[in-house]
Design a protein around this motif. Structure first.
Motif, PDB file in Angstrom:
ATOM      1  N   MET A 216      31.314  46.846  65.035  1.00 42.99           N
ATOM      2  CA  MET A 216      31.197  45.441  65.423  1.00 42.99           C
ATOM      3  C   MET A 216      32.298  45.050  66.400  1.00 42.99           C
ATOM      4  SD  MET A 216      31.264  41.994  63.097  1.00 42.99           S
ATOM      5  CE  MET A 216      31.650  40.424  63.878  1.00 42.99           C
ATOM      6  N   GLY A 300      19.824  45.986  69.152  1.00 44.15           N
ATOM      7  CA  GLY A 300      20.046  46.967  68.097  1.00 44.15           C
ATOM      8  C   GLY A 300      19.842  48.392  68.551  1.00 44.15           C
ATOM      9  N   LYS A 306      27.936  47.050  67.890  1.00 49.15           N
ATOM     10  CA  LYS A 306      27.189  45.996  67.227  1.00 49.15           C
ATOM     11  C   LYS A 306      27.787  44.660  67.653  1.00 49.15           C
ATOM     12  CE  LYS A 306      26.351  48.892  63.169  1.00 49.15           C
ATOM     13  NZ  LYS A 306      26.638  49.064  61.716  1.00 49.15           N
TER      14      LYS A 306
END
Length: 327
Positions: A216, A300, A306
């Motif tokens: 992330m 995705g 992410k």
């Protein structure tokens, strides 16, 4: 930015009716209003219902739950405001209730999956972490929940007077604390934070904190210091965290972020160069991400990146950057 108030927790146009907070007669009338409803909150988690917990579970003020002695840091009702039809909305801190089974380790974590169900409430209701469901709520429900959570957290963490140390008490329908010893008035705290969409050509600067989920990345952010402008804070934070010099800076949108009590100022900035030198005490990594790679991440399909979670202003700003709708 034309879509600024479409950010999560913003733009519902709630009438907070602040003029009623100190009017005992008006508040009594609000509590007696047939359309008055109250949102129960347990340790910062609102009571939710609906498919996928997509709605606030608002109860009548005469519900036995509110007289069961479950008061938290804010005893009594917090007045949130009025609906368009004049129906009052309140919130109640029921953090004094102790569920039979509760995962204490999960409470307050980045993503708390636990749900707490009260035995005296319908089976389709539960206290649920707001970050988990924030994108499912209507703008009005999101604003009510965020307001209740932030004010109740302030009461929990500011029980004692900062001037003399005596225990203060809530007044103004929950929107103020007064010290009985020295008379000092205290008001809910909001911490200003800048979060920056920093670009250089067709790439955006992204960073990650070591405690985030694997892969992330999000926009850089940091608290505004006393005596500092938004623009200066953007340049300082980006340079401190990533060693990147920023030239032109502008404002885009803001978002109340009740985790626990921030107001995020979304800004854009133009980097002078792409040279990165991270401060490992601040962030774990910083990278430039091309528009095409970011589109893959949003879909995705990127192998390693992410994007920021939906509902956060970082996701909102990146989404608008990809769609070329920042202005």
């Amino acid at each position: 930015m034309r879509t600024a108030e479409q950010v999560t927790f913003g733009g519902s146009g709630l009438n907070r009716a602040a003029e009623l907070r100190g009017d005992a007669t008006a508040l009594a009338g609000a509590r007696a209003h047939p359309g008055a409803r109250c949102l129960p909150v347990w340790r910062g988690k609102p009571l939710l219902t609906g498919e996928g917990f997509s709605e606030l579970a608002l109860l009548r003020l005469d519900d036995p739950l509110f007289s069961a002695g479950y008061d938290g840091a804010l005893p009594g009702l917090l007045f949130l405001g009025l609906k368009e039809d004049g129906a009052p909305r309140f919130a109640a801190d029921l953090s004094g209730w102790t569920p039979e089974e509760v995962d204490l380790a999960a409470l307050g974590t980045f993503f708390d999956p636990s749900e707490q169900r009260h035995p005296d409430l319908p089976d389709d209701t539960a206290f649920v972490e707001l970050r988990r469901v924030m994108t499912r709520l209507s703008p009005r429900d999101a604003e009510l929940a965020a307001t209740a959570k932030a004010v109740m957290e302030w009461h929990r963490s500011h029980r004692f007077c900062a001037a003399c140390g005596a225990e203060s008490g809530p007044v103004q329908a929950g929107w103020q604390r007064d010290c009985p010893a020295c008379g000092t008035h205290h008001f809910p705290r909001t911490d200003p934070v800048v979060i920056m969409l920093i670009t250089h050509g067709d790439a955006v600067l992204m960073g990650r904190s070591p405690n985030w989920p694997e892969g992330m990345y999000s926009l850089l952010a940091g608290f505004i210091e006393p005596g500092e402008t938004l623009e200066a804070a953007v340049r300082r934070e980006v340079f401190e965290e990533a060693g990147v010099q920023v030239g032109r800076v502008g404002y885009l949108a803001s978002q109340p972020w009740p985790f626990p009590a921030s107001l995020m100022f979304g800004c854009y900035g133009e980097a002078i160069s792409r040279e990165i030198r991270i401060d490992e005490n601040e962030i774990e990594d910083a990278i430039w991400v091309s528009r095409s790679d970011m589109m893959g991440a949003f879909a995705g399909e990127h192998p390693t990146i992410k994007p920021a979670r939906k509902g956060a202003i970082a996701h909102f700003l990146l989404q608008n950057w990809l769609a070329d709708t920042l202005d």
